[in-house]
Structure formats: C-alpha cells, structure tokens
Write an enzyme that holds these catalytic residues in place. Sequence first.
Site, PDB file in Angstrom:
ATOM      1  N   ASP A  12       0.816  -1.229   0.000  1.00 52.39           N
ATOM      2  CA  ASP A  12       0.000   0.000   0.000  1.00 52.39           C
ATOM      3  C   ASP A  12       0.841   1.266   0.000  1.00 52.39           C
ATOM      4  OD1 ASP A  12      -2.307  -1.593   0.103  1.00 52.39           O
ATOM      5  OD2 ASP A  12      -2.144  -1.743   2.276  1.00 52.39           O
ATOM      6  N   GLU A  13       1.987   1.202  -0.637  1.00 47.75           N
ATOM      7  CA  GLU A  13       2.868   2.369  -0.708  1.00 47.75           C
ATOM      8  C   GLU A  13       2.423   3.337  -1.802  1.00 47.75           C
ATOM      9  OE1 GLU A  13       3.915  -0.750  -1.189  1.00 47.75           O
ATOM     10  OE2 GLU A  13       5.449  -1.297   0.282  1.00 47.75           O
ATOM     11  N   HIS A  40      -4.694  -1.975  -5.773  1.00 49.23           N
ATOM     12  CA  HIS A  40      -3.893  -0.851  -6.252  1.00 49.23           C
ATOM     13  C   HIS A  40      -4.860   0.236  -6.695  1.00 49.23           C
ATOM     14  CE1 HIS A  40      -0.199  -3.580  -7.240  1.00 49.23           C
ATOM     15  NE2 HIS A  40      -0.580  -3.630  -5.992  1.00 49.23           N
ATOM     16  N   PRO A 304      -9.328  -0.999   8.540  1.00 49.71           N
ATOM     17  CA  PRO A 304      -8.456   0.111   8.935  1.00 49.71           C
ATOM     18  C   PRO A 304      -7.014  -0.383   8.959  1.00 49.71           C
ATOM     19  CG  PRO A 304     -10.132  -0.330  10.626  1.00 49.71           C
ATOM     20  CD  PRO A 304     -10.251  -1.411   9.606  1.00 49.71           C
ATOM     21  N   ARG A 305      -6.117   0.390   8.359  1.00 47.93           N
ATOM     22  CA  ARG A 305      -4.706  -0.020   8.376  1.00 47.93           C
ATOM     23  C   ARG A 305      -4.041   0.495   9.642  1.00 47.93           C
ATOM     24  NH1 ARG A 305      -3.900   2.202   2.243  1.00 47.93           N
ATOM     25  NH2 ARG A 305      -4.703   0.393   1.126  1.00 47.93           N
ATOM     26  N   ASP A 333       2.186  14.710   1.273  1.00 43.67           N
ATOM     27  CA  ASP A 333       1.157  15.721   1.576  1.00 43.67           C
ATOM     28  C   ASP A 333       0.346  15.372   2.825  1.00 43.67           C
ATOM     29  OD1 ASP A 333       0.350  13.608  -0.337  1.00 43.67           O
ATOM     30  OD2 ASP A 333      -1.651  14.406   0.028  1.00 43.67           O
ATOM     31  N   VAL A 413       2.776  14.056  -4.031  1.00 43.86           N
ATOM     32  CA  VAL A 413       2.119  14.951  -3.068  1.00 43.86           C
ATOM     33  C   VAL A 413       0.596  14.930  -3.222  1.00 43.86           C
ATOM     34  CG1 VAL A 413       4.099  16.470  -2.719  1.00 43.86           C
ATOM     35  CG2 VAL A 413       2.531  16.908  -4.633  1.00 43.86           C
ATOM     36  N   GLY A 414       0.080  13.874  -3.864  1.00 41.15           N
ATOM     37  CA  GLY A 414      -1.364  13.741  -4.028  1.00 41.15           C
ATOM     38  C   GLY A 414      -1.661  12.476  -4.803  1.00 41.15           C
TER      39      GLY A 414
HETATM   40  P1  GDP Z   1      -0.674   0.101  -3.635  1.00 40.91           P
HETATM   41  O1  GDP Z   1      -1.287  -1.144  -3.110  1.00 40.91           O
HETATM   42  O2  GDP Z   1       0.795   0.186  -3.356  1.00 40.91           O
HETATM   43  O3  GDP Z   1      -0.973   0.345  -5.073  1.00 40.91           O
HETATM   44  O4  GDP Z   1      -1.331   1.311  -2.802  1.00 40.91           O
HETATM   45  P2  GDP Z   1      -2.889   1.502  -2.438  1.00 40.91           P
HETATM   46  O5  GDP Z   1      -3.601   1.929  -3.662  1.00 40.91           O
HETATM   47  O6  GDP Z   1      -3.420   0.336  -1.710  1.00 40.91           O
HETATM   48  O7  GDP Z   1      -2.807   2.679  -1.369  1.00 40.91           O
HETATM   49  C1  GDP Z   1      -2.306   3.947  -1.690  1.00 40.91           C
HETATM   50  C2  GDP Z   1      -3.422   4.998  -1.491  1.00 40.91           C
HETATM   51  O8  GDP Z   1      -2.860   6.290  -1.422  1.00 40.91           O
HETATM   52  C3  GDP Z   1      -4.402   5.071  -2.649  1.00 40.91           C
HETATM   53  O9  GDP Z   1      -5.664   5.392  -2.141  1.00 40.91           O
HETATM   54  C4  GDP Z   1      -3.837   6.190  -3.518  1.00 40.91           C
HETATM   55  O10 GDP Z   1      -4.843   6.842  -4.292  1.00 40.91           O
HETATM   56  C5  GDP Z   1      -3.305   7.113  -2.481  1.00 40.91           C
HETATM   57  N1  GDP Z   1      -2.120   7.879  -2.878  1.00 40.91           N
HETATM   58  C6  GDP Z   1      -1.053   7.484  -3.617  1.00 40.91           C
HETATM   59  N2  GDP Z   1      -0.111   8.440  -3.638  1.00 40.91           N
HETATM   60  C7  GDP Z   1      -0.586   9.471  -2.895  1.00 40.91           C
HETATM   61  C8  GDP Z   1      -0.062  10.734  -2.492  1.00 40.91           C
HETATM   62  O11 GDP Z   1       1.051  11.111  -2.833  1.00 40.91           O
HETATM   63  N3  GDP Z   1      -0.853  11.512  -1.689  1.00 40.91           N
HETATM   64  C9  GDP Z   1      -2.079  11.125  -1.265  1.00 40.91           C
HETATM   65  N4  GDP Z   1      -2.767  11.940  -0.477  1.00 40.91           N
HETATM   66  N5  GDP Z   1      -2.601   9.931  -1.618  1.00 40.91           N
HETATM   67  C10 GDP Z   1      -1.865   9.111  -2.400  1.00 40.91           C
HETATM   68 MG    MG Z   2      -2.804  -1.724  -1.846  1.00 35.29          MG
END
Ligand code: GDP
Ligand code: MG
Length: 423
Positions: A12-13, A40, A304-305, A333, A413-414
């Site tokens: 979840d990075e 993702h 909840p994580r 952010d 940052v988003g």
């Molecule tokens: P993944 O499993 O590594 O692909 O990550 P996830 O999708 O499970 O969790 C990452 C969450 O953070 C998602 O809801 C993304 O839309 C959100 N996200 C990713 N990058 C950013 C960021 O830079 N800022 C914010 N506020 N949200 C982000």
């Molecule tokens: Mg994920």
Amino acid sequence: MLTAIVGINWGDEGKGRMVDLLSENQDVVVRYQGGNNAGHTVVNELGKFVLNLLPSGILRENVINVMGNGMVIDMEHLCGEIEKLTSRGIKITPDNLKISDRAVICMPYHVLLDSLEEERLKDKKYGSTKRGIAPVYSDKYLKKGIRMGDILDEATLREKVEDIVNYKNLLIEGGYKAESVKADDMYNWLKKFGELIKPFISDTGVFLNNAVKENKKIMFEAQLGALRDIDFGIYPYTTSSSTIAAYAPIGSGVPGVKLDKIIGIVKAYSSCVGEGPFTSELFGDEADALREAGGEYGAATGRPRRVGAFDVVATRYGCIVQGADEIAITKLDVMSYMKQIPICVAYDVDGERVMDFPIGDRLNRAKPIIEYMEGWGTDISNCRKFTDLPQQARDYIIFIEKAIGTKIKYVSVGADRDAYIEL
Ligand code: GDP
Ligand code: MG
C-alpha cells in the site's frame, strides 16, 4: 528497457499510482505475483479505480497488460473486475490483456479453506484477507493446482478436477469437518468463468520474450512490499509469494532477463494491514489522526490499516532486498498537519541499538528509537518542484534519502496522476 515497480515497505505504498504515472511511455505492464488479496488504487482523469488482479497499465490505451505465471487468479473475481472496468468505458480485449496459461487458478475451495483456517486459529490468526491466497500457493507447490491452461484442455479437465477435489476433501471434510466440496460444482464454476476468460489465455512467455527481443519497454508491477515477501518479509505474517523485484522475470515468464531499473515505492510514513510485528506503530489519537489524514483503509478489504512513523531500519532493509536503484516517496502531503514528525531511526533489541532488520522473536521484541523532525504545517499538494516545498519538507526528504542510502527520484504529493515532483 525493463523496469520493475516494487513496494519497499508492507504494501500500500502507492505502487498502482506510480505505475499509472510511469506507464505513459511503456509498451507492456506485467503483474508477476499475488492474487486479488490486495488493491492498487489509481486516480486519473477517468476517475478513481481500485485494481485487484488487473495490471495498472490497463487504464492506458497504448499499453498491453500481462498477468504472469507467478500470479494466482480467482476467475470469478477477475470477471467482475473486467466487467466493472468495461462498464466505465475501459476497453479490455485479448489485444490489451494477456493471461498466462501457467498461472494457477484460485478456486472457491481455496477461499473456503482460508476462512476455515482463520476460524480455527481464532485469536492466533494471521490476518488473512481470506481470498484463498495461502491455500492456492500451497497447492501450487504441492502440485495440486489447476492452471489457466488446463481449462483449454476440455478432454482432461473433468478428470483433473475430480482428482484434486477428492484430495482437497480429505482436509475439508476429514480435517475441518466441514461440508465436502462437489467436483461437479467446481467443474461448472471453471466452465462458467473459463468461457469468459479463455480468449485472454496464452503462453505469455512467448509474447514477452519477443517483446524483450524487440527492445520494447516493459514494466513489472509488484503487489505488496518487501516486508511481505515469503522469504525476506515478516514471516509468517507475509504473503505466500515473492514480492521482490528479483522474482519479476520468473513470475512474468522471462526468467532469463535482467532488469534495467528497479524503482522502489516508499510511503512517507508507515502503514501495515493485518497482524504481525510493526515496530514503529503509533497508537491512540496520534494514530487516528494519521489514519484519517492518509485515508488508510484497505483498498481490497476496507480494513483500517495500522499506521506508524517512517521506519529507517525496515525501509533500508526493503531497499536492499529489492535492489532498488531509485525511490519514489508517496503521500508526503498527508503529513502536512503534523507539528513534529516522528521517525523511527533505529531499533532497541534487548538494550542494543540495531540497524539491521531482525527476524522472529528478536523482531517481536524490538522497540522503536524515535527522533523528531520539525513539521512544515502547510499544504504542499500543489508543489511541483523540489524548491516549491517548504524547507522542513525538503529536510525530511533529504534525511530519508541519506538514512536509506538510495536516491529519491520522485515525491508524490497527491493521489492524482500529476501531483508529483521529479528530482
Ligand atoms: P498500492 O497497493 O501500493 O498500489 O497502494 P494503495 O492503492 O493500496 O494505497 C495507496 C493509497 O494512497 C491510494 O488510495 C492512492 O490513491 C493514495 N495515494 C497514492 N499516492 C498518494 C499521495 O502522494 N498523496 C495522497 N494523499 N494519496 C496518495
Ligand atoms: Mg494496496
């Protein structure tokens, strides 16, 4: 050019977000391990998408997507995912989605076994997502798996299913005393969803090896992170597959290639879903505030994580295990509200200051050594250059880069596609 995008932490990075961003000029995106036990999230001009099985390149019209032999695939879930995207106008055809004939099918009895085992474990549970992942990977290595290619072999499929279901019932009925699984039901399930999936199945190794020969740009998309890897993660609180970049060529069907670049995705703070040691964990109000600010609820499960301070020990280790060449830091952010930023700079294990990531009970006993940096206290989501960032945010990035010993190339940052800074 062969690039892997991998998780450095517990998953979840923001891998989906970075694959979506960086796949613009890619020819192929491949998922090489895992199943529908994770999500993702991609936010772009088409809206917000949560992908469980499909590679994140599916949202780019020019990208061919491959689901590799290292994956385990629940066909019912996949059909649902394809339908959901199709209904939102995303085109998915055998031209832009290819599924390996060697990928193992995650069957309904795998999902059942996952639940039965978590129920049996009660308060000793591992925090499984109950999507059948551990049971199906176990069957792969027991050589009791049904593979995607098997559903193309009509003549022998029925017998194969019968033999395997008989075997599975030894455990389901004999061991767990649950109601036995019917071979008919399993065969019909395979026929029903197999009919829809069949056109996508092929020897994706042939396709990818050709793509490599033609010097195509290929991106390997990992699921979860280094600390969930079956060999190098927080075993047994890991997933059941190899989440590391070194496995990408194998799980994709091009075991002979060498990756050109490995981009590790690191979250600006820590999050961890499910059970297991999580040394830099925050609790109480501090945790609630961070969880809310970061929207830290599981993309696949809504759970909840758990959240924590940035962990230098775990992240350094993650970079080494992944062989990361460069890093993308995400969700900076989210930390804008913090007056002081906690960082776990080392572990204390039995009174000793430790920098090398420990395993087993030593890890369970590890306590975080926390230092604080000053927060920046202002919205940074519109920053697009490093110099746009407040000094404290720059200091935080520079501190992390030094601490983990790997170059930071992107700062996100988003969640939106363009909300990032390239360094
Ligand atoms: P993944 O499993 O590594 O692909 O990550 P996830 O999708 O499970 O969790 C990452 C969450 O953070 C998602 O809801 C993304 O839309 C959100 N996200 C990713 N990058 C950013 C960021 O830079 N800022 C914010 N506020 N949200 C982000
Ligand atoms: Mg994920």
